[in-house]
Each structure stands twice: as C-alpha cells, then as structure tokens.
Design a protein around this motif. Sequence first.
Motif, short mmCIF file in Angstrom:
data_model
loop_
_atom_site.label_atom_id
_atom_site.label_comp_id
_atom_site.label_asym_id
_atom_site.label_seq_id
_atom_site.Cartn_x
_atom_site.Cartn_y
_atom_site.Cartn_z
N LYS A 52 -18.10 25.83 12.87
CA LYS A 52 -18.43 27.04 12.08
C LYS A 52 -18.75 26.72 10.63
N LEU A 53 -18.34 25.56 10.15
CA LEU A 53 -18.42 25.28 8.72
C LEU A 53 -19.72 24.58 8.35
N PRO A 54 -20.23 24.84 7.15
CA PRO A 54 -21.41 24.11 6.67
C PRO A 54 -21.04 22.67 6.35
N PRO A 55 -22.05 21.76 6.34
CA PRO A 55 -21.76 20.35 6.00
C PRO A 55 -21.19 20.24 4.59
N GLN A 56 -19.97 19.80 4.50
CA GLN A 56 -19.31 19.65 3.20
C GLN A 56 -18.13 18.71 3.38
N SER A 57 -17.94 17.81 2.46
CA SER A 57 -16.84 16.87 2.56
C SER A 57 -16.07 16.80 1.26
N ILE A 58 -14.77 16.62 1.38
CA ILE A 58 -13.89 16.46 0.23
C ILE A 58 -13.32 15.05 0.27
N ARG A 71 1.05 43.20 5.97
CA ARG A 71 -0.27 43.84 6.06
C ARG A 71 -0.99 43.74 4.72
N GLN A 72 -0.27 43.98 3.63
CA GLN A 72 -0.88 43.91 2.30
C GLN A 72 -1.34 42.48 1.99
N ALA A 73 -0.50 41.50 2.34
CA ALA A 73 -0.87 40.10 2.08
C ALA A 73 -2.11 39.70 2.87
N ALA A 74 -2.17 40.11 4.14
CA ALA A 74 -3.33 39.78 4.96
C ALA A 74 -4.59 40.45 4.43
N ALA A 75 -4.47 41.72 4.07
CA ALA A 75 -5.63 42.45 3.55
C ALA A 75 -6.14 41.83 2.25
N LEU A 76 -5.22 41.45 1.36
CA LEU A 76 -5.61 40.82 0.10
C LEU A 76 -6.28 39.48 0.35
N ALA A 77 -5.71 38.68 1.25
CA ALA A 77 -6.29 37.37 1.56
C ALA A 77 -7.71 37.51 2.09
N LEU A 78 -7.97 38.52 2.87
CA LEU A 78 -9.30 38.71 3.45
C LEU A 78 -10.34 39.07 2.39
N THR A 79 -9.90 39.57 1.24
CA THR A 79 -10.85 39.90 0.17
C THR A 79 -11.23 38.69 -0.67
N ARG A 80 -10.45 37.60 -0.58
CA ARG A 80 -10.68 36.50 -1.52
C ARG A 80 -10.82 35.12 -0.86
N ALA A 81 -10.65 35.03 0.44
CA ALA A 81 -10.77 33.74 1.12
C ALA A 81 -11.60 33.91 2.38
N GLU A 82 -12.38 32.88 2.68
CA GLU A 82 -13.25 32.93 3.86
C GLU A 82 -12.50 32.57 5.14
N ILE A 83 -11.45 31.76 4.99
CA ILE A 83 -10.59 31.42 6.12
C ILE A 83 -9.17 31.84 5.75
N MET A 122 -16.61 26.27 1.42
CA MET A 122 -15.70 27.20 2.09
C MET A 122 -14.32 27.08 1.47
N ASN A 123 -13.60 28.21 1.48
CA ASN A 123 -12.24 28.19 0.96
C ASN A 123 -11.30 28.89 1.92
N ALA A 124 -10.02 28.69 1.71
CA ALA A 124 -9.01 29.22 2.62
C ALA A 124 -7.78 29.69 1.87
N GLU A 125 -7.07 30.60 2.51
CA GLU A 125 -5.74 31.01 2.05
C GLU A 125 -4.78 30.82 3.20
N ILE A 126 -3.62 30.27 2.90
CA ILE A 126 -2.58 30.05 3.90
C ILE A 126 -1.41 30.99 3.60
N ILE A 127 -0.99 31.74 4.60
CA ILE A 127 0.13 32.66 4.44
C ILE A 127 1.27 32.20 5.35
N ALA A 128 2.38 31.81 4.75
CA ALA A 128 3.57 31.42 5.50
C ALA A 128 4.45 32.64 5.67
N VAL A 129 4.79 32.93 6.91
CA VAL A 129 5.52 34.16 7.23
C VAL A 129 6.96 33.83 7.59
#
Length: 414
Positions: A175-181, A50-62, A1-8
Amino acid sequence: MNAEIIAVGSELLSPFRQDTNSLYLTEKLNQLGVNVIFKTIVGDNLAHLRQAAALALTRAEIVILMGGLGPTEDDLTREAVAAALGLELRRDPEILVRLEQRFASRNMKMSPNNAKQAEVIAGATVLPNANGTAPGQWISGKYEGQERIILLLPGPPHELKALFDQQCMERLRAKLPPQSIATRVLKVAMMAESQCDARIAPIYQQFADVETTILAGAGEIQIHLKTEKASFDQAQERVDQLAELIEEELGESVFSDNGDSLEQIVGYYLQMRNATIAVAESCTGGLLAERITSVSGSSRYFLGGAVVYSNALKTGFADVPADLIQKHGAVSREVAAALAEGIRRRCDATFGIGVTGVAGPTGGSAEKPVGLVFHGLAGENGTEVVERNFPGDRKRIRWFASQQAMDMVRRKLM
C-alpha cells in the motif's frame, strides 16, 4: 507516509508496566519508510479511546492500536474504533468456531465472554493470531476524504510481533509509496552533551535533510541520524556522509558507529589484542564486572576480580599495602593504582582495573566530596590513574565510574 501508535491499557499508565511494543513497531515502520509522528497511551475507557482514535485519524495516515482486544469488560478497542469510524460491529461465526476449537484442543471450556473476541468492525479484514485468542483487524479506506489504514493488534508482545510480521508487513508494503528511511547511531564516551553539540552542530546543520537527535546519558552521548529518500541506498549514503564528518570531528571519542555498547567494544579490542583483564572494585560494587560479563563470550578475556569494599579486603584480595591506605586514604590516586596492579598480579591478567571513590550520598568531605572517583589501569608498560568528579546520585556516579574505567581500556587498546 506517517503513523500514530496508540497503546491501550490502564496498566500502562501505572508505574508497574511499560509499553515496549511501540518500539518494535516503530522499527518495523521505519523499515517501510514510515515515520511515527505520535505515540499515545490511553487507559481502558471507552470515551477516551474513541477520542484518541478519532484524533489520530485526523493527523496520521496509518493508525495502529495495540491491546484491548481481550475478552473482559475493560477490553474496549474494537468498540472504540467502531464508534470513531461510525461503523457497526458484527460477530464472525468463523472466528467463534476457531475460538471454541482452540479451547477444546486444550481440554478447556470456553467462557461465554470469549465470544467478544469474535466481533469484527464492518469492512475489516481479520488478521489471524496464531499465538493467542484475539485476532487482529485491518481497515483500509477513506476517513473524512483522506486515505487511512487502521490496524488493531493484540497487546501481548509475542502475539503482536508475530502477527505484525506475518500479517501486516507485506500488506503495508503493497500500500505504501516507494520510500526508505536510513538511520545511523554514533556513540561518544565521556563527553558533555553541550561540548559535543558545540563541535558537531556546524556540521549537521549543513544537512537539512538529515534529522539529527542528540541523547545524553551517564558518560555516553548518542547521536542519532535519520533521513528519508526514494531508495534505501540513497538514504544510507546520505546519513553515512554526515556520520563520517562527525567522526572526523570527534575522533577517538566516538567508540561505536553501529550501535554496539562500550562493553562490546572493549571486548572486541581485548580479543583482537589477545589480552585479558581483571578488576578490583570498591565504589562500583561489582558493576564493572557485571557490565563486562553481560557480553556473550566475555570468558575469553575476562578472568575475574574482586569487590573490595573494606580496607581489609583491599589488602587481602588485591595486595594493597595497609600503610598505603592509612597514609593516603582508601579513596586516593595511590590506592586506585595499587588495586589495579594487585588484581593484575593476582589474576595473571594483561590488564588490571582498580576503582575507588565516594558514591554517596554520604561519606564525602571537603577534601574528598561525593562523586570523586579514582580509576587505575595497570598493564605491562605501567599504570595510569584518572581522577574524575561525577555529578548525580549514587546510581549515576557508579555508572559514570564504570563507564570511565571501560573507556580507559578502550583508549589503551586502540
């Protein structure tokens, strides 16, 4: 799983405020086996958000948005995410009642614009905020056929951290599959980045499943290792294998394999040897003492010292003979040794450190250029002096000098 963080927040695009929340969230997400692949900072502009949120939704799962949940006109995160998802906002009467009760409990009248904080995106789960007026929101579902999780979190760090820990960690874990970093950080003192990489690249290149990042600072190299596996034990074992090989190659240059700072390591060694230390600083201007005493418990081994900028104080506080300064100059091997020996005697310490140099940007000469620093270390078995020429501006040279001095102590006590 991957994520994008948007600081507003427009303030985060100025030189006066820095985003630190994303560092905290990245650490927490990594604990869940989630890689952060993008971090974005967006000002208080509805179209841009809105643009940043829409773009993030196309490339990150969280997708996690932080900030912009307040009551003012420039708090636009709810509106922007709703627009990006094509969903409506509704005013939640329960949140509104809680807001009114919160203000009443403080004998304050709620301003009408606070009602904005009761607006919830259709289908979102409200995340109560025990430390502030802005609740968070959790949205889980499909976006253009792909499963997505969206979190809206308040911006103030004390609110965000508590809310994420209490409301989000277990929800995400479920919600996440078994995975550890697993990660590991090795710290190397007084070695050039290119030299370090030349020695260890043949090693880490054999570990294609471990991400290796080398970060260079003034007098310190950090080697960050990270890998993902089905279990944490598997991941940790893999990064530990690589870390051990790198430590074997670099030997004594590695001063930490668990994130400790050089000043912490020096403190550990001094306590292990039941030793004490004192300092006489010229060009570092007290920086060395500040770094040593930044560690809790340093009073057990740091006795004190003096900032001896003038020649008179070198003589008065550290017993450096005036004729020695006149003969060799304040910036010299001989004076560095005398500073270390003099402050050791004055403070009755196991070790004495003397530092003298040209921090710049003025004061240098052909014989003694800017960046030339002498470091003396005196102990019961004699005195050693290290001469170095450091690059950079005044701040960087002073930091290099303090790093070199502490590394001398570390190596002496190993």
